[in-house]
Each structure stands twice: as C-alpha cells, then as structure tokens.
Design a protein around this motif. Sequence first.
Motif: not given
Length: 473
Positions: A1-12, A60-70
């Motif tokens: 799960m953590h890898r998927e979240i980080w990979n989604n962030c990296l795409k952006v 990093i903050s904006k992409t992570l917040r998009k994946e995990l919420g505020y």
Amino acid sequence: MHREIWNNCLKVIKDNVPSISFRTWFEPIVPLKLERNILTIQVPSPFFYEYLEEKYIEIISKTLRKELGYDAKLEYSVVMEYSAAQSKKPLTVNLPAHNQREIKNRPVSVPLKAEEKSIKNPFIIPGLKKLDIDPHLNPENSFTNFVEGECNRLARSAGIAVANNPGGTAFNPLLIYGDSGLGKTHLAQAIGIEVKERFPDKTVLYVNANKFQTQFVESIRNNNRNDFLHFYQMIDVLVIDDVHEFAGKEKTQDTFFHIFNHLHQSGKQLILTSDKPPVELQGMEQRLLSRFKWGLSADLQTPDFETRIAILKQKIYKDGIEMPDEVIEYIATHISENIRELEGALISLLAQSTLNRKEITLELAKEMIDKLIKNTKREVSIDYIQKVVCNYFDIGVEMLQSKTRKREIVQARQVAMYFSKNLTKSSLATIGAQIGGKDHATVLHACKTVNNLMDTDKHFRDQIEDIEKKLKF
C-alpha cells in the motif's frame, strides 16, 4: 500500500520537476511504511532530507495530501551507510561503530507545511495586531551570507544604510535591479532581517508582486479592498519583490500607488526589486515610475571570478565540507552568469558525491558540470526575443514598439508575443506591456494567429522554426 501511494505521488511530481532533478532527488527515495496516514520514506543522508525540505516540500505535500487526505503526514528515515574507507567523504556524520544509523525527524503535518510556503491574506483576520504579522523572511538570506564584490557593492552599502535607519535616509524607495539569479531577493530580505534585529518593534513584510496582485484580486472579490489598503499602510518596512510584474495591471498599480504614497509620507521604508531600472520599465504608470526614481536605484551585476570563488567558499565553509581548490575554481570558471546556477552546480556536485559515494575530484566536477550545462535551457528575455525577431525580419525594435498597423510589423509583433509566451515565465499582461504597450487580450490573439498560420502556411512555419533555432542556440 505504501509503495502504491508513493508511486502515485511520483507520477505527479515527475511532471512538475526537471528530469535531472527527479532522478537526483526522488528516484533514490524508498517508501518504508504507511501507518495512520503517516507515510515514512527513507533518504540516504541528512543533507538529502534538508534539501527536500527546502526545495520540494510543497509539491510532496500537495501530492501526498491528494492521496491520503488533508490529515496526511510525512516522516523521514535517514539511513547512512558508513565504513572506514568512507571517513573522508563529504557530509560525514559522527556515527557509532556499527554500519548503519537511523535518524528520524518528528512527523511533519503536510497541510501545515504546505501552507507555510504561501502568504495568506492576513488582513482578513479579525483583530489583527501589527506584532502578529509574519514578515515572511528567510533567515538564510542575511547580510552575513551575502558575499560583497564589485558587482554589488553599491546596492549592498545602500541596503546596510537603510537597515540602520529605515525611512530616515535618502534611499527611499531603494530599488534593486538586475537579471534573474544575481541576488536581488537575498539582498532585499537581508535588509528586512537586519531591521528586525535592530528594531524589533518595527513591522517588516516581504511579498512578491504576484502574491500582492493575488491578494488584491481576492480583496475585491471578498469586498474588503479597504481592509487590504489599511493592512499594507500599517507596515513600517515594505519589501515588494519583482515589481516589474505590475506591468499592464492598472488597478493593481493604482492601489500600490496609494499605498506607496501613504508609507512614504509617513516616513516608512519601501524596498523594491526589478529586472530593469525605472527608466526601462514598460507598462507602468508614469506617476508610479516617477516615485520609483525618488530614492536610489542600485544594480546588481554579473559577479566577477573572485566574487564567484568567494561565494562558493562561503557555501562550502557553512556546510562544513572540504573541497579541493581546483574543483572550486573549475565551477567558478564554467558557471559565470548566475549566482543561483553557481550554487545549484555546487549542490548537484555534493549530491553526486553523497549518492554515489564518490570523493569530490576535478574529474567528478567536470563530468557533472558538462551534464549540467548540456541539460540547462538557456534563459531568454522578452527584450532578447524582440531583438532576434527584428533581426530576422530586418526591422527596427522601435518599429515593433510603435503603433503602426503595417502588415509586416504587426506580424513580427505577433511572432515576438508568441515566443515570449512560450519561452518566458512572464504574464500575458507583462508581455503585452513590453511589446508595444498592448493588453493581455492582444497577446492571446497574437498567439492564436501565429498557431493558425503555422497550421496553414508552410513558409511561415519554416520561418517560426528558424527563429526558434536562433533563440535556443
């Protein structure tokens, strides 16, 4: 799960940072775990962590917040491998005898960290007091860290005089001008920092012209323009960065004119930065330009070789790094136009040394500088674009700036606007103001016309391609 979240962030992130920066600063990151909306990532050194925090925390903050919420949070795990053979490498850390050490920082609230990078509209806060205002000054941009040389001596001396007696010298306003990357923002903020140290009760505020414009538009939308005016009129030392961005924005200029008058008449200090001296600023009201000339206009020039050496040595000393003189001289020789690029080259060299566990040598510096120069796009200005276009069509720049509606002049003007939009970061209003005093709608129409002609006229398309080659040589 953590890898998927980080990979989604990296795409952006990959779409929003240069490819060389992505490879250097994001590919080495390893996602470790995700617990209760806290993502833990592993980075290879404290230097690496500090650079991410300084340069890339917002994306990093904006992409992570998009994946995990505020409520998303980020935690770093800094893992450094160590052996006796590496004890002389740069950025060493005093480690225990075992091979690995893990250093963790406290969890960082992503929304909070992301918002700290932007300036809010403080004038909408009820009961605001002057002491509550954040000056938005970077402590690193002090006079101590600003290397003096022939290229900046006048501006620096004037800045120190203003800091010692804000509002009480003949340097009001103090307008600092020069090309991008020569230290205008650093010097302007250094004055603000010195004022806060010498006069803690004085209210200092640094704001970029674009942010000022955004706040002004918001104040109109929220029907609190008077609150906006009153807020800025109670500042003791106001620093407006990139004031040339006001070009073509009549209402913003009118509002700033009233703020300027109030502060100046009240004995408050104004510090402005621009890419040109007042006499060359276009798209600005004459009444505002005349006030810019009341004080002192001091320029920052390209640093000479000795100053570039001094800048590099100060940076190296501050970071506690050892580097051969031949490497320092090589960097200073090959990166000569821009202080920002000079410091960027040094950071890239340190990153290469740290990540690849290589000693800093002249060979490594040559390899890194060659790649850096090859991958760095040449920055072009609107003025440069106009000169190239006019030379190509064999017309004078003054004709391009004139009101004539001759077909060949109009087409050259449209081509200049087209390239200015595509090759610079300037706003449409700024482009129009500098190319014939036109508005943003004219620039949009010009770009549309050029695109249409390129689709239908092969000869015209060939001309555009020829000009583009000349601009990007």
